[in-house]
Design an enzyme around this catalytic site. Structure first.
Site, mmCIF file in Angstrom:
data_model
loop_
_atom_site.group_PDB
_atom_site.id
_atom_site.type_symbol
_atom_site.label_atom_id
_atom_site.label_comp_id
_atom_site.label_asym_id
_atom_site.label_seq_id
_atom_site.Cartn_x
_atom_site.Cartn_y
_atom_site.Cartn_z
ATOM 1 N N ARG A 1 0.666 -1.246 0.033
ATOM 2 C CA ARG A 1 0.089 -0.129 -0.049
ATOM 3 C C ARG A 1 0.991 1.234 0.171
ATOM 4 N NH1 ARG A 1 -2.367 -3.357 4.166
ATOM 5 N NH2 ARG A 1 -4.503 -4.146 3.380
ATOM 6 N N LYS B 1 -2.416 -2.265 8.008
ATOM 7 C CA LYS B 1 -3.707 -1.651 8.605
ATOM 8 C C LYS B 1 -3.888 -2.593 9.974
ATOM 9 C CE LYS B 1 -6.381 -0.098 4.624
ATOM 10 N NZ LYS B 1 -7.432 -0.349 3.811
ATOM 11 N N HIS C 1 -4.857 -8.783 3.598
ATOM 12 C CA HIS C 1 -6.067 -8.598 3.907
ATOM 13 C C HIS C 1 -6.596 -9.399 5.082
ATOM 14 C CE1 HIS C 1 -6.548 -7.359 -0.639
ATOM 15 N NE2 HIS C 1 -6.405 -6.344 0.028
ATOM 16 N N TYR D 1 -9.831 -8.517 -6.414
ATOM 17 C CA TYR D 1 -8.795 -8.185 -7.263
ATOM 18 C C TYR D 1 -8.668 -9.327 -8.244
ATOM 19 C CZ TYR D 1 -6.653 -4.730 -4.257
ATOM 20 O OH TYR D 1 -6.455 -3.707 -3.387
#
Length: 298
Positions: free
Chosen positions: A149, A173, A266, A275
């Site tokens: 990212r 994240k 993820h 994706y």
């Protein structure tokens, strides 16, 4: 519950607040008015509706597209928040509103040939070991070669790059830790960058700004500039587009979806599936070449 008098006027008071305090445009106010009117038709007394009534909206509005349902529920959440803030209602029932799952739009995608052209231009510009050109090549290699990212990339601490292992230690994240492989190409460019890099910053890509590292905005600008010089449409290029190309091209090459989930960081594999828009021709070819019935194994 809402006050017994003046209840019918509350939506208009809410809209007046949006106009006065938030500067909502006329079109925005008209959209909120339509959503509140739709709620009135379904609920009757919108301001006084309880959680049981709101739970029934999912069925009442079942014919709506997910995006339309999400917009109506957003308007109602703000309306009930307004009532609570104004002391016109003690409880906020909006937690009972339906929560539609809208499909996120697919990011733009660069083809293999376009990525090759992009990398070739970056390679060419970095031939003279200009620090800014080598830095841009390193950024590009990590975006497309490791699927990072933008925030993960620009904020990489120097300590995340081990000298004796082909992996980066990433904090993604929610503070989730993961290790991502670094290609042989990217390792070579990183070695060049570490020699040219100046200063004592703890970040791999330092900046003189307040954050101490290259900003996401600056990364975006650098990629758009490189795209223009490579003969690509700058509007089609961004850090996320390169991350998406990494994921899609890996999947086309036969990567396992679970492995891809781990590489991308993820938490939910449903996110990774966004994706996976491999074109139908390749899916048919995959079934024809890999399925047991196609290979005569049965």
């Amino acid at each position: 519950m809402a006050a017994a008098t003046g209840r019918d006027d509350l939506p208009e008071r809410f809209l007046a607040m949006l106009a006065a305090e938030r500067g909502a445009a006329a079109n925005t106010l008209a959209a909120y008015r339509r959503d509140l009117e739709a709620a009135r038709q379904a609920l009757g007394d919108v301001a006084g509706a309880d959680t049981a009534a709101l739970e029934g909206l999912g069925a009442a509005w079942s014919d709506l597209a997910g995006s339309s349902l999400a917009r109506r529920c957003s308007a109602l959440r703000q309306f009930y928040g307004f009532l609570v803030d104004e002391g016109l209602r003690e409880d906020d029932p909006s937690g009972a509103l339906p929560r539609p799952r809208t499909r996120r739009p697919l990011p733009r995608l660069l083809s293999h040939e376009e990525v090759e052209r992009f990398l070739a231009r970056a390679d060419q510009e970095a031939e003279g070991d200009r620090p800014d050109a080598v830095r841009l090549l390193a950024l590009l290699e990590l975006l497309y070669g490791s699927g990072l990212r933008a925030t993960e990339l620009v904020s990489l601490p120097l300590a995340a790059v081990p000298r004796d292992a082909p992996f980066l230690h990433i904090t993604g994240k929610g503070g989730q830790q993961r290790m991502v492989p670094v290609s042989t190409r990217a390792r070579a460019v990183l070695s060049r960058w570490l020699v040219l890099r100046r200063g004592n910053s703890r970040f791999l890509f330092p900046s003189s700004g307040a954050s101490g590292y290259l900003t996401r905005v600056r990364l975006f600008q650098l990629l758009r500039g490189l795209a223009a010089r490579a003969g690509l449409d700058p509007e089609r290029v961004s850090p996320h587009v390169l991350r998406h190309a990494f994921a899609t091209h890996l999947l086309e090459g036969g990567a396992d979806l679970r492995v891809l989930q781990m590489l991308l960081g993820h938490a939910d594999i449903a996110t990774t599936q966004i994706y996976t828009h491999v074109d139908s021709a390749k899916l048919v070819a995959l079934v024809n070449s890999r399925h047991p019935l196609a290979t005569g194994r049965f």
